[in-house]
Design an enzyme around this catalytic site. Structure first.
Site, PDB file in Angstrom:
ATOM      1  N   SER A  40       0.803  -1.223   0.000  1.00 18.45           N
ATOM      2  CA  SER A  40       0.000   0.000   0.000  1.00 18.45           C
ATOM      3  C   SER A  40       0.838   1.275   0.000  1.00 18.45           C
ATOM      4  CB  SER A  40      -0.945   0.017   1.204  1.00 18.45           C
ATOM      5  OG  SER A  40      -0.238   0.190   2.413  1.00 18.45           O
ATOM      6  N   LYS A  94       1.282   4.570   6.928  1.00 18.62           N
ATOM      7  CA  LYS A  94       0.631   5.443   5.956  1.00 18.62           C
ATOM      8  C   LYS A  94       1.295   6.814   5.962  1.00 18.62           C
ATOM      9  CE  LYS A  94      -2.533   2.351   5.005  1.00 18.62           C
ATOM     10  NZ  LYS A  94      -2.569   1.634   3.704  1.00 18.62           N
TER      11      LYS A  94
END
Length: 228
Positions: A40, A94
């Site tokens: 991701s 993230k």
């Protein structure tokens, strides 16, 4: 048998208890590492990377808790953070793209913050040379310029994805986080903004890296490299 246990405790177990407690407390409050099994955050972080997490980047917490003893700064736009997903508590890596009070919007994979579009430039080939060639051929890469922080992003046009989102305003005490792999990331578009208390620390460097497609073959050029 009791004598054997007593000897084992006195000579082997007990001397290790204090060092073990100290090490685990340090990992909880000071610094840690994070193995990244998913893509991701590609192309910035690849599957098989082990990243260093600075848990003192923003504050000091009581070990094994979320209780803050001191706070010296808050995450900035562009920081790569380790955080817990609201709801199920999954630990994630993230990038912060929206600060408290910001309005975040995505239009066809282009990021807007407070109505201002981020600038995008071509990404040098050297930034993605460690990725699988077949995957590189299917992806579109760019250098996204968050305020004072340029970083790599990618899109996968051939797969279904949430390429437009918002606008949504980030609540006070919360942060909007996204993966750099914009079309293959579960992030704030799906689970909402991340409360400040759920941010563990800042991911700063790749310590080690092994290529999952080739039996964890070391990617030596990624060892001890700084994350952008």
């Amino acid at each position: 048998m009791r004598k054997v246990f007593r000897i084992a405790w006195a000579e082997w177990v007990r001397p290790l208890v204090l060092p073990l407690v100290v090490v685990t407390a340090a990992k909880s409050a000071l610094a840690d590492y994070e193995y990244v099994p998913t893509g991701s955050m590609k192309p910035t972080i690849l599957e098989g990377d082990v990243v260093f997490v600075n848990k003192l980047a923003y504050d000091l917490k009581v070990p094994f808790t979320k209780l803050r003893l001191a706070r010296w700064k808050d995450p900035s736009a562009g920081d790569i953070v380790v955080c817990f997903e609201p709801g199920d508590g999954t630990r994630l890596v993230k990038r912060v793209v929206g600060l408290p009070g910001d309005t975040v919007e995505l239009r066809n994979d282009c990021l807007f913050v407070n109505g201002i579009p981020m600038r995008y430039e071509p990404l040098p080939e050297a930034k993605v040379h460690d990725m699988n060639p077949a995957e590189r051929a299917k992806a579109v890469f760019a250098l996204e310029d968050l305020p004072s922080h340029g970083h790599s992003v990618m899109a996968l046009p051939a797969i279904p994805a949430l390429r437009s989102f918002g606008p949504t305003q980030v609540p006070a005490g919360n942060y909007f986080v996204m993966g750099d792999n914009r079309d293959n990331s579960k992030d704030s578009r799906y689970f909402g903004c991340v409360p400040r208390v759920e941010i563990v620390g800042q991911a700063k460097d790749v310590l080690f890296s092994g290529d999952l497609d080739h039996s964890l073959r070391p990617r030596f050029d990624r060892f001890f490299s700084q994350l952008q």
